[in-house]
Motif scaffolding. Structure first.
Motif, PDB file in Angstrom:
ATOM      1  N   ARG A 184      44.631  37.435  49.135  1.00 28.21           N
ATOM      2  CA  ARG A 184      43.446  36.907  49.816  1.00 28.21           C
ATOM      3  C   ARG A 184      43.733  35.561  50.464  1.00 28.21           C
ATOM      4  O   ARG A 184      43.276  35.266  51.566  1.00 28.21           O
ATOM      5  N   GLU A 185      44.548  34.736  49.740  1.00 29.72           N
ATOM      6  CA  GLU A 185      44.840  33.390  50.258  1.00 29.72           C
ATOM      7  C   GLU A 185      45.397  33.449  51.684  1.00 29.72           C
ATOM      8  O   GLU A 185      45.130  32.574  52.486  1.00 29.72           O
ATOM      9  N   GLY A 186      46.166  34.511  51.975  1.00 26.61           N
ATOM     10  CA  GLY A 186      46.819  34.575  53.285  1.00 26.61           C
ATOM     11  C   GLY A 186      45.951  35.200  54.372  1.00 26.61           C
ATOM     12  O   GLY A 186      46.398  35.319  55.507  1.00 26.61           O
ATOM     13  N   LEU A 187      44.731  35.619  54.048  1.00 25.08           N
ATOM     14  CA  LEU A 187      43.911  36.336  55.036  1.00 25.08           C
ATOM     15  C   LEU A 187      42.803  35.454  55.608  1.00 25.08           C
ATOM     16  O   LEU A 187      42.211  34.661  54.881  1.00 25.08           O
ATOM     17  N   PRO A 188      42.498  35.627  56.913  1.00 18.53           N
ATOM     18  CA  PRO A 188      41.349  34.908  57.474  1.00 18.53           C
ATOM     19  C   PRO A 188      40.046  35.523  56.966  1.00 18.53           C
ATOM     20  O   PRO A 188      40.063  36.670  56.489  1.00 18.53           O
ATOM     21  N   LYS A 189      38.936  34.791  57.059  1.00 17.86           N
ATOM     22  CA  LYS A 189      37.642  35.354  56.662  1.00 17.86           C
ATOM     23  C   LYS A 189      37.370  36.602  57.494  1.00 17.86           C
ATOM     24  O   LYS A 189      37.654  36.636  58.683  1.00 17.86           O
ATOM     25  N   PRO A 198      36.486  41.292  57.171  1.00 20.40           N
ATOM     26  CA  PRO A 198      36.324  42.464  56.314  1.00 20.40           C
ATOM     27  C   PRO A 198      37.490  42.695  55.347  1.00 20.40           C
ATOM     28  O   PRO A 198      37.278  43.117  54.209  1.00 20.40           O
ATOM     29  N   GLY A 199      38.723  42.378  55.786  1.00 19.62           N
ATOM     30  CA  GLY A 199      39.889  42.594  54.918  1.00 19.62           C
ATOM     31  C   GLY A 199      39.798  41.712  53.681  1.00 19.62           C
ATOM     32  O   GLY A 199      40.008  42.153  52.544  1.00 19.62           O
ATOM     33  N   ARG A 200      39.469  40.451  53.921  1.00 17.52           N
ATOM     34  CA  ARG A 200      39.345  39.483  52.822  1.00 17.52           C
ATOM     35  C   ARG A 200      38.186  39.875  51.897  1.00 17.52           C
ATOM     36  O   ARG A 200      38.308  39.822  50.667  1.00 17.52           O
ATOM     37  N   ASP A 201      37.057  40.312  52.495  1.00 15.04           N
ATOM     38  CA  ASP A 201      35.903  40.729  51.680  1.00 15.04           C
ATOM     39  C   ASP A 201      36.269  41.933  50.806  1.00 15.04           C
ATOM     40  O   ASP A 201      35.882  42.012  49.642  1.00 15.04           O
ATOM     41  N   ALA A 202      37.032  42.868  51.388  1.00 14.74           N
ATOM     42  CA  ALA A 202      37.411  44.075  50.637  1.00 14.74           C
ATOM     43  C   ALA A 202      38.311  43.697  49.449  1.00 14.74           C
ATOM     44  O   ALA A 202      38.176  44.249  48.347  1.00 14.74           O
ATOM     45  N   LEU A 203      39.223  42.742  49.689  1.00 11.38           N
ATOM     46  CA  LEU A 203      40.103  42.311  48.587  1.00 11.38           C
ATOM     47  C   LEU A 203      39.299  41.659  47.464  1.00 11.38           C
ATOM     48  O   LEU A 203      39.547  41.873  46.281  1.00 11.38           O
ATOM     49  N   MET A 204      38.289  40.842  47.872  1.00 15.12           N
ATOM     50  CA  MET A 204      37.460  40.182  46.849  1.00 15.12           C
ATOM     51  C   MET A 204      36.616  41.214  46.091  1.00 15.12           C
ATOM     52  O   MET A 204      36.410  41.088  44.886  1.00 15.12           O
ATOM     53  N   ALA A 205      36.139  42.244  46.808  1.00 15.86           N
ATOM     54  CA  ALA A 205      35.361  43.301  46.128  1.00 15.86           C
ATOM     55  C   ALA A 205      36.259  44.006  45.115  1.00 15.86           C
ATOM     56  O   ALA A 205      35.846  44.307  43.987  1.00 15.86           O
ATOM     57  N   LEU A 206      37.531  44.237  45.522  1.00 19.19           N
ATOM     58  CA  LEU A 206      38.478  44.886  44.602  1.00 19.19           C
ATOM     59  C   LEU A 206      38.738  43.971  43.399  1.00 19.19           C
ATOM     60  O   LEU A 206      38.766  44.425  42.251  1.00 19.19           O
ATOM     61  N   HIS A 207      38.885  42.674  43.667  1.00 18.88           N
ATOM     62  CA  HIS A 207      39.121  41.704  42.583  1.00 18.88           C
ATOM     63  C   HIS A 207      37.958  41.750  41.583  1.00 18.88           C
ATOM     64  O   HIS A 207      38.162  41.796  40.373  1.00 18.88           O
ATOM     65  N   ARG A 208      36.729  41.767  42.113  1.00 14.06           N
ATOM     66  CA  ARG A 208      35.564  41.768  41.211  1.00 14.06           C
ATOM     67  C   ARG A 208      35.510  43.071  40.411  1.00 14.06           C
ATOM     68  O   ARG A 208      35.212  43.068  39.213  1.00 14.06           O
ATOM     69  N   SER A 209      35.812  44.206  41.079  1.00 13.17           N
ATOM     70  CA  SER A 209      35.788  45.492  40.368  1.00 13.17           C
ATOM     71  C   SER A 209      36.849  45.514  39.262  1.00 13.17           C
ATOM     72  O   SER A 209      36.600  45.986  38.147  1.00 13.17           O
ATOM     73  N   LEU A 210      38.033  44.982  39.567  1.00 14.47           N
ATOM     74  CA  LEU A 210      39.101  44.943  38.551  1.00 14.47           C
ATOM     75  C   LEU A 210      38.707  44.020  37.406  1.00 14.47           C
ATOM     76  O   LEU A 210      39.002  44.295  36.243  1.00 14.47           O
ATOM     77  N   GLY A 211      37.992  42.926  37.729  1.00 17.97           N
ATOM     78  CA  GLY A 211      37.549  41.992  36.692  1.00 17.97           C
ATOM     79  C   GLY A 211      36.542  42.655  35.756  1.00 17.97           C
ATOM     80  O   GLY A 211      36.654  42.522  34.528  1.00 17.97           O
ATOM     81  N   VAL A 212      35.583  43.383  36.333  1.00 16.73           N
ATOM     82  CA  VAL A 212      34.591  44.065  35.484  1.00 16.73           C
ATOM     83  C   VAL A 212      35.291  45.144  34.647  1.00 16.73           C
ATOM     84  O   VAL A 212      35.002  45.308  33.455  1.00 16.73           O
ATOM     85  N   THR A 213      36.235  45.858  35.268  1.00 16.67           N
ATOM     86  CA  THR A 213      36.994  46.881  34.519  1.00 16.67           C
ATOM     87  C   THR A 213      37.716  46.225  33.345  1.00 16.67           C
ATOM     88  O   THR A 213      37.725  46.749  32.218  1.00 16.67           O
ATOM     89  N   THR A 214      38.319  45.045  33.595  1.00 19.71           N
ATOM     90  CA  THR A 214      39.031  44.331  32.528  1.00 19.71           C
ATOM     91  C   THR A 214      38.077  44.010  31.386  1.00 19.71           C
ATOM     92  O   THR A 214      38.405  44.212  30.207  1.00 19.71           O
ATOM     93  N   LEU A 215      36.871  43.535  31.728  1.00 18.23           N
ATOM     94  CA  LEU A 215      35.908  43.192  30.672  1.00 18.23           C
ATOM     95  C   LEU A 215      35.587  44.430  29.830  1.00 18.23           C
ATOM     96  O   LEU A 215      35.592  44.371  28.592  1.00 18.23           O
ATOM     97  N   LEU A 216      35.351  45.566  30.513  1.00 16.67           N
ATOM     98  CA  LEU A 216      35.007  46.787  29.767  1.00 16.67           C
ATOM     99  C   LEU A 216      36.179  47.209  28.868  1.00 16.67           C
ATOM    100  O   LEU A 216      36.000  47.539  27.693  1.00 16.67           O
ATOM    101  N   VAL A 217      37.393  47.175  29.435  1.00 16.90           N
ATOM    102  CA  VAL A 217      38.570  47.589  28.650  1.00 16.90           C
ATOM    103  C   VAL A 217      38.765  46.652  27.449  1.00 16.90           C
ATOM    104  O   VAL A 217      39.046  47.103  26.329  1.00 16.90           O
ATOM    105  N   VAL A 218      38.574  45.338  27.673  1.00 20.35           N
ATOM    106  CA  VAL A 218      38.791  44.376  26.584  1.00 20.35           C
ATOM    107  C   VAL A 218      37.739  44.564  25.485  1.00 20.35           C
ATOM    108  O   VAL A 218      38.050  44.472  24.297  1.00 20.35           O
ATOM    109  N   LEU A 219      36.494  44.859  25.877  1.00 23.45           N
ATOM    110  CA  LEU A 219      35.458  45.088  24.853  1.00 23.45           C
ATOM    111  C   LEU A 219      35.803  46.321  24.008  1.00 23.45           C
ATOM    112  O   LEU A 219      35.702  46.290  22.776  1.00 23.45           O
ATOM    113  N   VAL A 220      36.250  47.394  24.680  1.00 25.95           N
ATOM    114  CA  VAL A 220      36.630  48.599  23.923  1.00 25.95           C
ATOM    115  C   VAL A 220      37.855  48.284  23.054  1.00 25.95           C
ATOM    116  O   VAL A 220      37.957  48.697  21.896  1.00 25.95           O
ATOM    117  N   ARG A 221      38.790  47.492  23.634  1.00 24.59           N
ATOM    118  CA  ARG A 221      40.008  47.121  22.879  1.00 24.59           C
ATOM    119  C   ARG A 221      39.641  46.347  21.605  1.00 24.59           C
ATOM    120  O   ARG A 221      40.203  46.605  20.536  1.00 24.59           O
TER     121      ARG A 221
END
Ligand code: HEM
Length: 183
Positions: free
Chosen positions: A35-40, A42-65
Motif C-alpha cells: 500500500r505504501e507504494g500506491l497512490p490514493k 481503487p488499488g490502494r482501497d482494495a489493498l486496505m480492504a484486504l488488510h482489514r479482512s485478513l485482520g478480522v480473520t486473524t482475530l477469529l482464528v486467534v479466538l478459536v486458537r
C-alpha cells in the motif's frame, strides 16, 4: 502424529494454528508494505480492504486458537535455565496479547472514525460510537503494536533458532509445520 498436544510435543491442531497465524501476519504486513507504494485510488482501497479482512480473520482464528489451547494445554517447556524459560513464556504471552490487540485496535481505529469494516465484502456491525479522539488513540496503539511485533517476533525467532542450532534440542522441531516421524 497426534491431533492433540502430548506432554512433550505440539499436536497437529496447535501447529496448524501457529503456522496459519504466521501466514496471516506475513500477509497483513505485505498488504501494508504494498500500500505504501500506491497512490490514493481503487488499488490502494482494495489493498486496505484486504488488510482489514485478513485482520478480522486473524482475530477469529486467534479466538478459536485460544479456545483450543484452553482445552489442550501446551506441552511443558524443554529443560532450560529458569530465566530463559521465563523469557520464552513472556514472549508467548506478549505474542498472544499482540495477536488480539492488533485486530481490535485496527477495528476500533476504523469504526471510531466513521468507516465500516468488512470481512471479504460482508460488512460488520459498527460496535463503537464515532469519536475522532478515540479513533486517533486506537490508530496510535495499532501503529505501536505493529512495531512491537517486529521486536517480539524477532526475539521469538532468535530464541527458536538458538535452541535449534546451538542447543540442538527439539524446541523448533516440535512446532515444525511438517514434523518428521516421531523422534
Ligand atoms: C518463522 C517464524 C516463527 C518461528 C520459527 C516460530 C517458532 C516457534 C516455536 C519453535 C514455538 C514452540 C516453543 C516451545 O516449544 O515452547 C513457537 C510457539 C509460539 N509461537 Fe512461534 N514462531 C514463529 C513466528 C511466530 C509469530 C509471527 C507468532 C505470532 C504473531 C508466533 C506465536 C507463537 C506463540 C503464541 C507460541 C506459543 C504457543 C503455545 O504454547 O500456545 N510465532 N513458535
Amino acid at each position: 502424529m497426534s491431533l492433540r498436544n502430548t506432554p512433550d510435543r505440539y499436536g497437529a491442531v496447535a501447529r496448524l494454528f501457529h503456522w496459519t497465524v504466521v501466514a496471516l501476519f506475513i500477509a497483513l504486513y505485505v498488504t501494508i508494505e504494498l500500500r505504501e507504494g500506491l497512490p490514493k485510488g481503487p488499488g490502494r482501497d482494495a489493498l486496505m480492504a484486504l488488510h482489514r479482512s485478513l485482520g478480522v480473520t486473524t482475530l477469529l482464528v486467534v479466538l478459536v486458537r485460544l479456545g483450543w489451547r484452553a482445552l489442550d494445554p501446551a506441552p511443558a517447556p524443554l529443560p532450560m535455565p529458569a530465566l530463559q524459560a521465563r523469557a520464552a513464556h513472556l514472549a508467548h504471552l506478549a505474542l498472544y496479547a499482540l495477536m488480539l490487540l492488533m485486530p481490535l485496535s485496527g477495528y476500533a481505529a476504523t469504526v471510531a472514525r466513521g468507516r465500516p469494516v468488512a470481512l471479504f465484502g460482508v460488512e460488520l456491525p459498527m460496535l463503537l460510537p464515532q469519536s475522532e479522539l478515540f479513533g486517533a488513540i486506537a490508530k496510535g496503539v495499532h501503529e505501536f503494536g505493529a512495531t512491537a511485533i517486529y521486536v517480539v517476533v524477532a526475539a521469538h525467532v532468535a530464541g527458536a533458532l538458538y535452541h535449534h542450532l546451538v542447543l540442538k534440542d527439539a524446541t523448533l522441531t516440535r512446532m515444525a509445520p511438517f514434523p518428521r516421524a516421531s523422534r
